[in-house]
Design a protein around this motif. Structure first.
Motif, mmCIF file in Angstrom:
data_model
loop_
_atom_site.group_PDB
_atom_site.id
_atom_site.type_symbol
_atom_site.label_atom_id
_atom_site.label_comp_id
_atom_site.label_asym_id
_atom_site.label_seq_id
_atom_site.Cartn_x
_atom_site.Cartn_y
_atom_site.Cartn_z
ATOM 1 N N GLN A 263 9.975 -0.685 10.256
ATOM 2 C CA GLN A 263 10.391 0.658 10.683
ATOM 3 C C GLN A 263 10.809 1.493 9.475
ATOM 4 N N GLN A 264 11.511 0.896 8.535
ATOM 5 C CA GLN A 264 11.910 1.606 7.332
ATOM 6 C C GLN A 264 10.691 1.994 6.496
ATOM 7 N N ILE A 265 9.733 1.076 6.381
ATOM 8 C CA ILE A 265 8.514 1.363 5.618
ATOM 9 C C ILE A 265 7.732 2.495 6.267
ATOM 10 N N TYR A 266 7.621 2.457 7.588
ATOM 11 C CA TYR A 266 6.892 3.498 8.316
ATOM 12 C C TYR A 266 7.548 4.863 8.101
ATOM 13 N N GLN A 267 8.879 4.924 8.196
ATOM 14 C CA GLN A 267 9.594 6.185 7.992
ATOM 15 C C GLN A 267 9.443 6.687 6.561
ATOM 16 N N LEU A 268 9.469 5.766 5.598
ATOM 17 C CA LEU A 268 9.301 6.150 4.201
ATOM 18 C C LEU A 268 7.901 6.720 3.965
ATOM 19 N N ALA A 269 6.873 6.089 4.550
ATOM 20 C CA ALA A 269 5.499 6.579 4.404
ATOM 21 C C ALA A 269 5.360 7.987 4.960
ATOM 22 N N GLU A 270 6.020 8.260 6.064
ATOM 23 C CA GLU A 270 5.979 9.598 6.661
ATOM 24 C C GLU A 270 6.643 10.624 5.739
ATOM 25 N N ARG A 271 7.729 10.248 5.107
ATOM 26 C CA ARG A 271 8.465 11.191 4.252
ATOM 27 C C ARG A 271 7.681 11.504 2.976
ATOM 28 N N VAL A 272 7.156 10.482 2.331
ATOM 29 C CA VAL A 272 6.500 10.699 1.036
ATOM 30 C C VAL A 272 5.090 11.248 1.204
ATOM 31 N N ALA A 273 4.576 11.319 2.438
ATOM 32 C CA ALA A 273 3.228 11.863 2.659
ATOM 33 C C ALA A 273 3.153 13.329 2.273
ATOM 34 N N HIS A 274 4.258 14.038 2.327
ATOM 35 C CA HIS A 274 4.259 15.478 2.117
ATOM 36 C C HIS A 274 4.461 15.876 0.660
ATOM 37 N N VAL A 275 4.567 14.888 -0.223
ATOM 38 C CA VAL A 275 4.637 15.171 -1.659
ATOM 39 C C VAL A 275 3.463 14.453 -2.327
ATOM 40 N N ASP A 276 3.246 14.731 -3.608
ATOM 41 C CA ASP A 276 2.081 14.172 -4.303
ATOM 42 C C ASP A 276 2.450 13.054 -5.267
ATOM 43 N N SER A 277 3.649 12.521 -5.151
ATOM 44 C CA SER A 277 4.080 11.452 -6.054
ATOM 45 C C SER A 277 3.192 10.217 -5.880
ATOM 46 N N THR A 278 3.020 9.486 -6.995
ATOM 47 C CA THR A 278 2.226 8.256 -6.960
ATOM 48 C C THR A 278 2.997 7.166 -6.217
ATOM 49 N N ILE A 279 2.255 6.371 -5.438
ATOM 50 C CA ILE A 279 2.873 5.320 -4.618
ATOM 51 C C ILE A 279 2.294 3.977 -5.046
ATOM 52 N N LEU A 280 3.149 2.979 -5.166
ATOM 53 C CA LEU A 280 2.714 1.607 -5.437
ATOM 54 C C LEU A 280 3.139 0.734 -4.263
#
Length: 572
Positions: A263-280
């Motif tokens: 649930q935490q991972i899912y919420q984090l993915a939703e939040r960072v989707a709206h910025v262009d930062s690189t994700i690992l």
């Protein structure tokens, strides 16, 4: 020489599918032959020596047009409420003196249908001969020009233009150019028309007809505005369809979110989707790293652009650079043309670099440069290219260990590690396994048309397993069980031996679940019933059932008759 009696002309006319009318120069009926009586009810004796206008005003209107045209031959059409007639007027002379006019008619039911279509057309349809003389006009013409159809037939469009019925006439231009012409006309009523004239040619190339289509200009303008609106809507719908197509083509989002970690991972993915930062994204193979990457892309403003998945471990070291950055013509042997890399193809979208730890050091330098300023050069090229592509990377390796071993650049690691997401293995979130099983059951039963359910004990065994291949292994197992198991229910004995042989799963399969109090004798009988039923479903042989349950074969037969209500024949 043999002589013959003169034929009866009246009888000959009656046998032919024609009707004939002959008029004196001043319009009185002289002859009335053939089908005229059938079509117009009157007998010849009723109409001869009578003026045509007194007998058939409809035919007289055609006669007036013929006289107005001033030609010796003229085609005409006469429409009655129930059928249509087509024919020709012919003017006859004797010694240069006008003696009679003849009309020969024939019935044309197909033309009658065409006439109805013609008259009910929303647009005006006007037909002229090759000189622009009107042969056919409909109710719409009367409405637009304010004149009865009879006054229009036989007149040239240039004559009507000279009279001010409409201006200008485009007929001369059509005759001169011998091609379709369009223009704007203004009628005597002040209406503005958009007119299109199409020429029709004879086999010898001469002009045979001109077909005019007219519509009020305000309606055309309104339709143009509607068309523009419709095209705008189509563009919007096309964009939505592309989104749906992309969503359909991509693997389905199998993120079953039940555990607090997911649930935490899912919420984090939703939040960072709206910025262009690189994700690992880090995690074991098969945990769903690709699903998370797709989830980020679909939730972002880049969702209408490309999502390109590259498995870096599946591409040879010698090709990974050209695959990512593209190459110019002549960059290497066989490079006969230039080619875009995935970073260009995904411009405006997202590139998912799976197994990022497999990229060779030589390519890591170039990738680091791109992550710093979004610029790169194609292999063999000098031009610096700039694209707007987001990078999401994933790995199932320990990148810190790779850095210590000198196999991965530390500066690249920190460029990628802006937003780290660590996905736990399935064995650490077993509460999600039953929901994942049901999710995969729904997908594969729909895909293959095999409607099956999993027995409660089957789900319990699957939930107890550690799944070293994580979600991907579970997905493959559910698909395998659905397509290979017989019947409509997947039972524990359908599972692979490796799951049964696991002691923990073996114990789970044999565990007796007590959900409430009941008489001890009833409980014992229920356990016996379930065990015997399960054994026979697996072995289908009473001897093998007895061997598995450690009792005599006769006991198995007796218990089956008692609990299952039917006898079983011996099946050796």
């Amino acid at each position: 020489m043999e002589t013959y009696a003169a034929p009866d002309i009246d009888k000959l006319w009656m046998q032919m599918p024609y009707g004939m009318l002959a008029l004196s120069p001043d319009g009185f009926i002289i002859h009335w032959k053939g089908k005229m009586e059938n079509w117009f009810i009157f007998k010849e004796t009723d109409v001869v020596r009578k003026h045509l206008s007194d007998v058939l005003p409809l035919v007289f209107s055609s006669y007036e047009s013929f006289c107005r045209v001033g030609q010796d031959f003229w085609e005409t059409q006469i429409k009655t409420p129930s059928f249509s007639l087509r024919g020709e007027w012919k003017r006859c002379y004797e010694g240069g003196i006008h003696t009679a006019d003849f009309l020969v008619l024939r019935r044309d039911d197909q033309y009658f249908e065409l006439e109805n279509i013609f008259d009910t057309s929303f647009d005006e349809i006007l037909v002229t001969d090759g000189e622009g003389r009107i042969l056919r006009a409909g109710p719409k013409s009367e409405q637009l020009y304010g004149r009865p159809i009879g006054e229009l037939l036989g007149k040239k469009t240039t004559e009507l233009a000279a009279e001010g019925v409409f201006t200008p006439s485009i007929t001369p231009e059509i005759i001169r150019k011998r091609t379709k012409v369009s223009g704007v006309q203004v009628t005597v009523n002040g209406k503005k028309l958009h007119v299109i004239g199409n020429p029709v040619f004879n086999p010898d190339g001469s002009l045979h007809r001109i077909i005019f289509n007219s519509r009020e200009y305000e309606e055309v303008e309104m339709l143009r505005q509607r068309l523009e609106t419709t095209e705008s809507l189509l563009d919007a719908y096309r964009l939505e369809l592309e989104k749906l197509k992309q969503s359909k083509d991509e693997p389905q989002d199998d993120m079953v979110v039940l555990s607090p970690e997911m649930q935490q991972i899912y919420q984090l993915a939703e939040r960072v989707a709206h910025v262009d930062s690189t994700i690992l994204i880090m995690g074991e193979s098969g945990v769903g790293k690709g699903m998370i990457a797709q989830r980020v892309h679909r939730a972002s403003h880049r969702r209408t652009k490309n999502f390109v998945h590259i498995n870096c471990g599946a591409i040879p070291d010698t090709l990974i650079e050209s695959e990512l950055f593209g190459y110019e013509k002549g960059a290497f042997t066989g490079a006969n043309t230039s080619k875009k890399g995935v970073l260009e193809i995904a411009d405006g979208g997202t590139v998912f670099l799976d197994e990022i730890g497999e990229i060779p050091l030589s390519v890591q330098v170039k990738l680091l440069q791109f992550l710093q300023d979004n610029t790169f050069r194609r292999l063999g090229g000098n031009q610096l290219l700039t694209v707007n592509t987001r990078i999401i990377a994933a790995t199932n390796q320990d990148l810190h260990k790779l850095i210590a071993e000198g196999r991965f650049r530390e500066d690249l690691f920190y460029r990628l590690h802006v937003i780290p997401i660590s996905v736990p293995p399935l064995r650490q979130r077993k509460e999600e396994i039953p929901a994942l099983i049901q999710h995969f059951i729904a997908r594969f039963t729909k895909k293959y048309g095999l409607y099956k359910q999993f027995h409660e004990d089957t789900i319990e065994i699957l939930s107890a397993y550690d799944w070293p291949g994580n979600v991907r292994e579970l997905e493959n197992m559910v698909e395998r069980l659905i397509v290979t198991s017989e019947g409509t229910e997947v039972l524990p004995h359908h599972l692979p031996a490796s799951l049964w042989e696991d002691s923990k799963n073996y114990q789970a399969a044999w565990a007796i679940k007590i959900k409430g109090l009941c008489p001890l004798k009833q409980a014992v009988e229920e356990v016996e019933k379930q065990l015997i039923s399960m054994a026979y479903q697996k072995y289908e042989n009473t001897y093998r059932c007895a061997e598995a349950l450690k009792v005599n074969q006769s006991t198995i037969v007796r218990k089956m008759n008692k609990y299952l209500g039917k006898g079983k024949e011996e099946n050796r």
